[in-house]
Design a protein around this motif. Sequence first.
Motif, PDB file in Angstrom:
ATOM      1  N   ASN A 193       0.846  -1.187   0.000  1.00 32.58           N
ATOM      2  CA  ASN A 193       0.000   0.000   0.000  1.00 32.58           C
ATOM      3  C   ASN A 193       0.883   1.239   0.000  1.00 32.58           C
ATOM      4  O   ASN A 193       2.052   1.183   0.389  1.00 32.58           O
ATOM      5  CB  ASN A 193      -0.920   0.002   1.226  1.00 32.58           C
ATOM      6  CG  ASN A 193      -2.142   0.870   1.024  1.00 32.58           C
ATOM      7  OD1 ASN A 193      -2.330   1.454  -0.049  1.00 32.58           O
ATOM      8  ND2 ASN A 193      -2.984   0.970   2.043  1.00 32.58           N
ATOM      9  N   SER A 194       0.326   2.360  -0.439  1.00 36.07           N
ATOM     10  CA  SER A 194       1.045   3.631  -0.440  1.00 36.07           C
ATOM     11  C   SER A 194       0.031   4.759  -0.518  1.00 36.07           C
ATOM     12  O   SER A 194      -1.176   4.520  -0.630  1.00 36.07           O
ATOM     13  CB  SER A 194       2.014   3.705  -1.628  1.00 36.07           C
ATOM     14  OG  SER A 194       1.302   3.849  -2.848  1.00 36.07           O
ATOM     15  N   SER A 195       0.537   5.977  -0.505  1.00 39.11           N
ATOM     16  CA  SER A 195      -0.348   7.139  -0.553  1.00 39.11           C
ATOM     17  C   SER A 195      -1.060   7.270  -1.888  1.00 39.11           C
ATOM     18  O   SER A 195      -2.070   7.971  -1.985  1.00 39.11           O
ATOM     19  CB  SER A 195       0.456   8.416  -0.273  1.00 39.11           C
ATOM     20  OG  SER A 195       1.466   8.591  -1.261  1.00 39.11           O
ATOM     21  N   THR A 196      -0.557   6.619  -2.929  1.00 40.90           N
ATOM     22  CA  THR A 196      -1.165   6.735  -4.262  1.00 40.90           C
ATOM     23  C   THR A 196      -1.858   5.460  -4.703  1.00 40.90           C
ATOM     24  O   THR A 196      -2.247   5.339  -5.859  1.00 40.90           O
ATOM     25  CB  THR A 196      -0.092   7.115  -5.295  1.00 40.90           C
ATOM     26  OG1 THR A 196       0.927   6.110  -5.317  1.00 40.90           O
ATOM     27  CG2 THR A 196       0.539   8.455  -4.957  1.00 40.90           C
ATOM     28  N   THR A 197      -1.999   4.499  -3.802  1.00 38.67           N
ATOM     29  CA  THR A 197      -2.646   3.230  -4.127  1.00 38.67           C
ATOM     30  C   THR A 197      -4.117   3.280  -3.735  1.00 38.67           C
ATOM     31  O   THR A 197      -4.455   3.801  -2.675  1.00 38.67           O
ATOM     32  CB  THR A 197      -1.953   2.078  -3.383  1.00 38.67           C
ATOM     33  OG1 THR A 197      -0.573   2.058  -3.742  1.00 38.67           O
ATOM     34  CG2 THR A 197      -2.575   0.746  -3.747  1.00 38.67           C
TER      35      THR A 197
END
Length: 756
Positions: A729-733
């Motif tokens: 996961n990430s801030s843009t996912t």
Amino acid sequence: MRTLLLATTLLAASGSAFAADDASDAAEVIEDTGITEITVTSTKRSTRIQKTPMAISAVTAETLEKTGAMTMQDYVKFVPSLKVSDDGPGRGRVSLRGIQGTGEALVGVFYDETPITGSVGVSSDAGGRNPDTTASDVERIEVLRGPQGTLFGGSTMGGAVRMIMKKPRQVYEGSFSAGYQTTDGGGDSYNYNVMANVPLIEDKLAARVVLYERDQGGYLDNVFLGKEDYNTSNVKGGRILLRYNATDALTIDAGFYTQKTDAVGNNTWFPGIGEYQTDNKLILPYTEDTKIYSLTANWDLGNYTLTGNTSYFRANSVYAADDTNYVASYRTVARCSAFLGVTCVDGTQQYADYLDYVNSYYPAAIYYPDEVRNWTNELRLSSNFEGNFNFTVGAYYEDRNQDTVGSDVLGDLETGLLLEPIKYIYYRYVVDELKQKALFGEMTYDFTDKLKLTLGGRYFEYEKMVGGETVIPWDLIGANLRPYYERNTKEDGTIFKANLSYDVNSDIMVYGNVSEGFRPGGVNQTFGLPDALIPYGSDSLTNYEAGFKTMWFNRSLVLNGAVYLVQWDNMQVSGRTPNGAFSFISNAGKAEVKGFELEGTYVPAQGVTINANYSYNDAQLTEDQINDYVTSAGRKGDRITFIPKHKAAISGNYQFPLTGAYEGFLRADVNYVGPSFSTLNPNDTYAMKNPAYTLVNLRGGVVNDAGDWEASLYINNLLNDVAIVRLTNSSTTPLGGSATSAMPRTVGVSLTKRFN
């Protein structure tokens, strides 16, 4: 208790080290039980696997053929502790015994004597970008668990995977196999393999030619672009091997290998959108063109054997990743204020102009073309004394060079294709050079016929240079114009190994082992790092191990196991710049792995073979990662990412007579992988739990008594389990993270014809 119960239930572990009636020249049938013991060469000399005091598995040619395994993802289940974190073609990270992390490879992969080199890229992460390997016409695959630095050098801290090819022989023979399969909710796939072995000069020269292709249909749907089954790939390649028997004592092997991969899209999907679905704005290409040239000479000098090898590896690849969501993350008032250095207000012309500027880079893709060139050389001398003392000593030299372009490019939002000709948003050129030298050796002394001591060591030194320039800047992400620069680092050191083994009797051996491993450090070429973080050092580990190798019940059961403690120091870890645009490597913290493995084979009756394996790995930090730049720095007690505590597999093969000159076979494989985590810190905002999964494969077929043709029908992922092998996961996912998984239920047929 559950762990002990599972280990007991599995009887043994991966009978991959053995086969039933294998036809290999390097095999020995143990009495009349049907179990065939394999001879391995991972100690740089030929030894029987049950008399080799180390944790080693050998996946035989028969096992590969009976299961249709062609890639590491196919045969990983046959080996305890072996794991591949797969992000798609060319993006598999290999780990053994819970040793996983960013940087140079932690597990070395070899074609015979030749190391398969990953792309360093712009983030110095060669271990995460390994070329795809193909197991076609191989003698066996040897997997060495634990550090192998004394004989195999850096980047084998966790172990080594060696693919031993079938060599040319003085006979005419050939084979052809073909397969077709269809995937539930996906496209169709096919593959073929062709082999021809031809004597060219009687008793002197022979050639072996192998050709193969596998075309993989897609099974992911892009809901944004309206494209079904879009993640297709095609791999084709081959090799030519020559064996020249110059004299009775001198053998020369020459090889040329080639493989080309063309993939469309990748294997990543978003669970928050739907099973096997993605909304990526771009269709991403991946291409890889690999060439390998090798020359090996073995000269029998009577009491000594002199072996020399030189290999040249070259790989050209183009890797792309969708950067559109990252660009979209700049569409905020806060980002506007940070970029302009003033307070932005929504609804103002200033903010509208800023959004127009950001949107001019939408959609965008990371685009990394690169070329890796690696020249390796080794010369070693092994003794063949009749007495109680033998040794192997050698010298090693490696010269690796890489040219990489780190860039972002524009795409077409309607078609999802990258614009042609390529439209660069920013462009950075990076060169990476690594030179390694080493002296190594091992010696074995037999105190008695039962008690043996092996001591080994390696002296190494390396030099690393990274240079580059930014010729097209991108101020939005802080990629400023930068003239050419170079940074250098170097290091030397020694590692050690001690092994003591004892033959209790002809069927039972126990051993203890202490071994060290290392991998090289390097130089970051990331924007905005403090000078102190530009170089990073090598990391190292020490493995303490006790194991046993046994045969029971008139040698119808082979059971091997090991318990170990691994201590990992000065870990290479990944960090990102504050704006999330660039990654880098640093050293921070320590880790420890406590674990044990079991593997074995059981033949309860004629025609019945049961194989099983189990591994337990408790891999966690033993020291806080203190570094302000490391993303989601771990703390003491945090588990190593993507490493399950439990991994197990069991398989059964039943071969039975049919009418006439035919035999039938049935095979079942069950593979279990326990849960793991995507970040060290379980409380991290982007932490994801990778769920456990179980895969069941079935295969059945018919073979004639002569063994020259075979037909089979198979079902992979029988239960159609959504087996997620990597979840991040990430801030843009999108919500729910980003997943790669095993293929849905797949049904196929295969045919094989052999010619003698």
